[in-house]
Design an enzyme around this catalytic site. Structure first.
Site, mmCIF file in Angstrom:
data_model
loop_
_atom_site.group_PDB
_atom_site.id
_atom_site.type_symbol
_atom_site.label_atom_id
_atom_site.label_comp_id
_atom_site.label_asym_id
_atom_site.label_seq_id
_atom_site.Cartn_x
_atom_site.Cartn_y
_atom_site.Cartn_z
ATOM 1 N N ALA A 1 4.598 8.590 -7.623
ATOM 2 C CA ALA A 1 5.328 7.702 -8.545
ATOM 3 C C ALA A 1 4.477 6.484 -8.820
ATOM 4 O O ALA A 1 3.563 6.155 -8.053
ATOM 5 C CB ALA A 1 6.655 7.267 -7.916
ATOM 6 N N THR B 1 13.873 4.366 -2.490
ATOM 7 C CA THR B 1 13.536 2.975 -2.192
ATOM 8 C C THR B 1 14.771 2.088 -2.080
ATOM 9 O O THR B 1 15.807 2.367 -2.721
ATOM 10 C CB THR B 1 12.627 2.422 -3.321
ATOM 11 O OG1 THR B 1 12.550 0.995 -3.189
ATOM 12 C CG2 THR B 1 13.168 2.718 -4.700
ATOM 13 N N TYR C 1 11.836 0.316 -12.225
ATOM 14 C CA TYR C 1 11.327 1.118 -11.099
ATOM 15 C C TYR C 1 12.492 1.645 -10.261
ATOM 16 O O TYR C 1 12.590 2.839 -9.967
ATOM 17 C CB TYR C 1 10.375 0.267 -10.250
ATOM 18 C CG TYR C 1 10.094 0.841 -8.890
ATOM 19 C CD1 TYR C 1 9.430 2.059 -8.757
ATOM 20 C CD2 TYR C 1 10.500 0.176 -7.724
ATOM 21 C CE1 TYR C 1 9.185 2.593 -7.491
ATOM 22 C CE2 TYR C 1 10.252 0.697 -6.476
ATOM 23 C CZ TYR C 1 9.599 1.910 -6.356
ATOM 24 O OH TYR C 1 9.368 2.448 -5.118
HETATM 25 N N1 LIG Z 1 4.923 1.096 -0.388
HETATM 26 C C1 LIG Z 1 6.192 0.782 -0.197
HETATM 27 O O1 LIG Z 1 6.497 -0.223 0.471
HETATM 28 C C2 LIG Z 1 7.285 1.638 -0.782
HETATM 29 C C3 LIG Z 1 8.612 1.217 -0.632
HETATM 30 C C4 LIG Z 1 9.634 2.013 -1.163
HETATM 31 C C5 LIG Z 1 9.341 3.215 -1.800
HETATM 32 N N2 LIG Z 1 8.034 3.590 -1.945
HETATM 33 C C6 LIG Z 1 7.767 4.864 -2.644
HETATM 34 O O2 LIG Z 1 6.944 5.662 -1.807
HETATM 35 C C7 LIG Z 1 6.035 6.452 -2.570
HETATM 36 C C8 LIG Z 1 4.627 6.223 -2.077
HETATM 37 O O3 LIG Z 1 4.336 4.826 -2.131
HETATM 38 P P1 LIG Z 1 2.858 4.301 -1.858
HETATM 39 O O4 LIG Z 1 2.933 2.866 -1.495
HETATM 40 O O5 LIG Z 1 2.148 5.267 -0.969
HETATM 41 O O6 LIG Z 1 2.281 4.399 -3.351
HETATM 42 P P2 LIG Z 1 0.822 4.846 -3.850
HETATM 43 O O7 LIG Z 1 0.701 4.353 -5.237
HETATM 44 O O8 LIG Z 1 -0.207 4.466 -2.857
HETATM 45 O O9 LIG Z 1 0.957 6.440 -3.853
HETATM 46 C C9 LIG Z 1 1.537 7.161 -4.912
HETATM 47 C C10 LIG Z 1 0.575 8.291 -5.261
HETATM 48 O O10 LIG Z 1 1.150 9.076 -6.310
HETATM 49 C C11 LIG Z 1 0.142 9.356 -7.268
HETATM 50 N N3 LIG Z 1 0.842 9.593 -8.546
HETATM 51 C C12 LIG Z 1 1.594 8.707 -9.253
HETATM 52 N N4 LIG Z 1 2.082 9.294 -10.360
HETATM 53 C C13 LIG Z 1 1.639 10.579 -10.348
HETATM 54 C C14 LIG Z 1 1.804 11.682 -11.227
HETATM 55 N N5 LIG Z 1 2.520 11.587 -12.353
HETATM 56 N N6 LIG Z 1 1.211 12.855 -10.907
HETATM 57 C C15 LIG Z 1 0.460 12.968 -9.783
HETATM 58 N N7 LIG Z 1 0.268 11.958 -8.913
HETATM 59 C C16 LIG Z 1 0.854 10.772 -9.187
HETATM 60 C C17 LIG Z 1 -0.781 8.160 -7.259
HETATM 61 O O11 LIG Z 1 -2.066 8.449 -7.729
HETATM 62 C C18 LIG Z 1 -0.771 7.786 -5.770
HETATM 63 O O12 LIG Z 1 -1.785 8.437 -5.049
HETATM 64 C C19 LIG Z 1 6.247 6.040 -4.031
HETATM 65 O O13 LIG Z 1 7.095 7.006 -4.622
HETATM 66 C C20 LIG Z 1 6.978 4.701 -3.926
HETATM 67 O O14 LIG Z 1 7.842 4.512 -5.004
HETATM 68 C C21 LIG Z 1 7.008 2.825 -1.450
#
Ligand SMILES: NC(=O)c1ccc[n+]([C@@H]2O[C@H](COP(=O)([O-])OP(=O)(O)OC[C@H]3O[C@@H](n4cnc5c(N)ncnc54)[C@H](O)[C@@H]3O)[C@@H](O)[C@H]2O)c1
Length: 327
Positions: free
Chosen positions: A75, A117, A141
Site C-alpha cells: 500500500a 491501521t 489513507y
Molecule cells: N509503518 C507503520 O507504522 C504502519 C502503521 C499502520 C499500518 N501500516 C501498513 O502496513 C503496511 C506496510 O507498511 P510499511 O511501513 O512496511 O510500508 P512500506 O512502504 O515500507 O511497504 C509497503 C510496500 O508495498 C509496496 N507497494 C505499494 N503499492 C504497491 C502496489 N500497488 N503493488 C506492489 N507493491 C506495492 C511498496 O513498494 C513497499 O515495498 C502498509 O500497508 C501500511 O499501510 C504501517
C-alpha cells in the site's frame, strides 16, 4: 505450498519475510519497489517486481508456485500524501487491492492476513481504543484501508475467504538485517535518528497544542519484530480454521513526541533539539490500542516493544545503514 507476501520488500514486510523464513516457511514476494528495497530480501527468495493490481502477473505467480495464503502489506501509506493525492491512494490501495483479492480467489487462495491501521478509527472517543470503536477515518489513507476491511468481510460472506485484518498502531525498530527506510521519511523515530547525525541536531515536531499533557501527539509504538510475530500467529489461526477477525496491534501504552525525543537523546547521546511546526492535516492527537483482543485470539503479547529497546534497535541499524538500503 507458499505464502505470497505482497509488499514484502517494504519495512514491515521484509521483517515478516525474515521471520517466516526463520520459521521454515516458503515465501514468494510481489512488490513494485515504489517504496520497497530489493536488498532488504535475501537473493534466493522468489521475487516478482510488479503491481498487486496486475491480474495476469498474479495468475502467473499462482501457476509457478502453489499459493496457500497471502500476507498483504502492499500500500501507499503516508497520511499527508493521501490528503494531497487521494486519487492515487484509492487507485493503489483499493482498486489494485480489489484486483489482487479477486485474482487470489480465482487462484484458490482462501487465507489472507491484511495490514490495516489505527488510522481507520479517525478521532477515537475511547482510549485505549477497542476494536469495536466506531471507524470514521480522517484522511484518505485511512479510508482506503477501511474499504479493504469491508471488502475482506464481504468476500468472507460471499466466497468463504478467511482473513485477519491487523490494525497496526505505530511500527518502529529494526532487526539486525532489516530496518526502516522510507523516502520521503515521515515516521518519527527514523526522522529523529536522521536528525541526531546532523549539525545542529534538530527535528521537526508537528503541533504542540494538542489536548495531551505536553501538547504533542501521542502514539502507541510497537517493535516491528512483535508485529511480524503477530502475522505468523494470525496465519496459524487461519490454518487451524479460525474465524475471520479484526485485531489491534499495539501495546496499550502511548508516548508523546516529546517523550520519544527524550528517549532518543538518551540512546544516541546527542542533544537533539526540536523545531515546532504546524500540525499536519489528518493527524489525530492520540492513538493508543487496547490490545486485549489480539492477546485473547492470537496469544500475542509484544515482548520487544519498550521504547528504549525500539530506539536502540533502530539506532544500531541506522548506524550501519546511514543512507538506509543505499548504504
Ligand atoms: N509503518 C507503520 O507504522 C504502519 C502503521 C499502520 C499500518 N501500516 C501498513 O502496513 C503496511 C506496510 O507498511 P510499511 O511501513 O512496511 O510500508 P512500506 O512502504 O515500507 O511497504 C509497503 C510496500 O508495498 C509496496 N507497494 C505499494 N503499492 C504497491 C502496489 N500497488 N503493488 C506492489 N507493491 C506495492 C511498496 O513498494 C513497499 O515495498 C502498509 O500497508 C501500511 O499501510 C504501517
Amino acid at each position: 505450498m507458499a505464502i505470497l507476501v505482497a509488499g514484502g520488500a517494504g519495512y514491515i514486510g521484509s521483517v515478516t519475510v525474515e521471520l517466516l523464513r526463520a520459521a521454515g516457511e516458503r515465501v514468494v514476494v510481489l512488490d513494485n519497489l515504489v517504496r520497497g528495497h530489493r536488498p532488504a530480501l535475501d537473493a534466493d527468495i522468489p521475487f516478482y517486481e510488479g503491481n498487486i493490481g496486475d491480474r495476469a502477473l498474479l495468475a502467473r505467480i499462482a501457476a509457478e508456485h502453489q499459493l496457500e495464503s497471502c500476507i498483504h502489506f502492499a500500500a501507499l501509506a503516508y497520511v499527508g500524501e493521501s490528503v494531497q493525492e487521494p486519487a492515487r491512494y484509492y487507485e493503489n490501495n483499493v482498486e489494485q487491492g480489489v484486483a489482487m483479492m479477486s485474482a487470489l480467489l480465482h487462484a484458490g487462495v482462501r487465507r489472507v492476513v491484511f495490514s490495516s491501521t489505527a488510522a481507520t478509527y479517525g478521532d477515537a472517543k475511547h482510549h485505549p481504543i477497542p476494536e469495536n470503536e466506531p471507524q470514521w477515518p480522517v484522511n484518505p489513507y485511512g479510508w482506503s484501508k477501511l474499504f479493504m476491511e469491508q471488502l475482506l468481510h464481504s468476500f468472507d460472506v460471499a466466497y468463504g475467504l478467511k482473513f485477519v485484518s491487523l490494525r497496526y498502531f505505530n511500527a518502529a525498530g529494526a532487526t539486525e538485517k532489516c530496518g526502516e527506510h522510507h523516502e520521503p521519511e515521515s515516521h518519527l523515530i527514523p526522522n529523529i535518528l536522521l536528525a541526531a547525525e546532523k549539525e545542529p541536531p534538530e527535528v521537526a515536531v508537528f503541533g504542540n497544542n494538542y489536548p495531551t499533557p505536553d501538547g504533542t501527539a501521542i502514539r502507541d509504538y510497537v517493535h516491528v519484530l512483535d508485529l511480524a510475530d503477530a502475522h505468523i500467529r494470525a496465519l496459524g489461526h487461519l490454518r487451524r480454521g479460525g474465524a475471520s477477525d479484526f485485531l489491534n496491534l499495539g501495546t496499550g501504552h502511548g508516548y508523546s513526541v516529546m517523550e520519544v525525543v527524550a528517549a532518543a537523546r538518551k540512546v544516541t547521546g546527542r542533544e537533539i533539539r526540536v523545531r515546532v511546526e504546524p500540525p499536519r492535516a489528518g493527524d489525530p492527537p492520540r492513538l493508543v490500542a487496547d490490545p486485549a483482543k489480539s492477546q485473547a485470539v492470537l496469544g500475542w503479547i509484544p515482548t520487544k516493544s519498550d521504547l528504549r529497546s525500539i530506539i536502540e534497535s533502530a539506532w544500531r541499524w541506522h548506524q550501519r545503514h546511514p543512507r538506509g538500503y543505499d548504504s
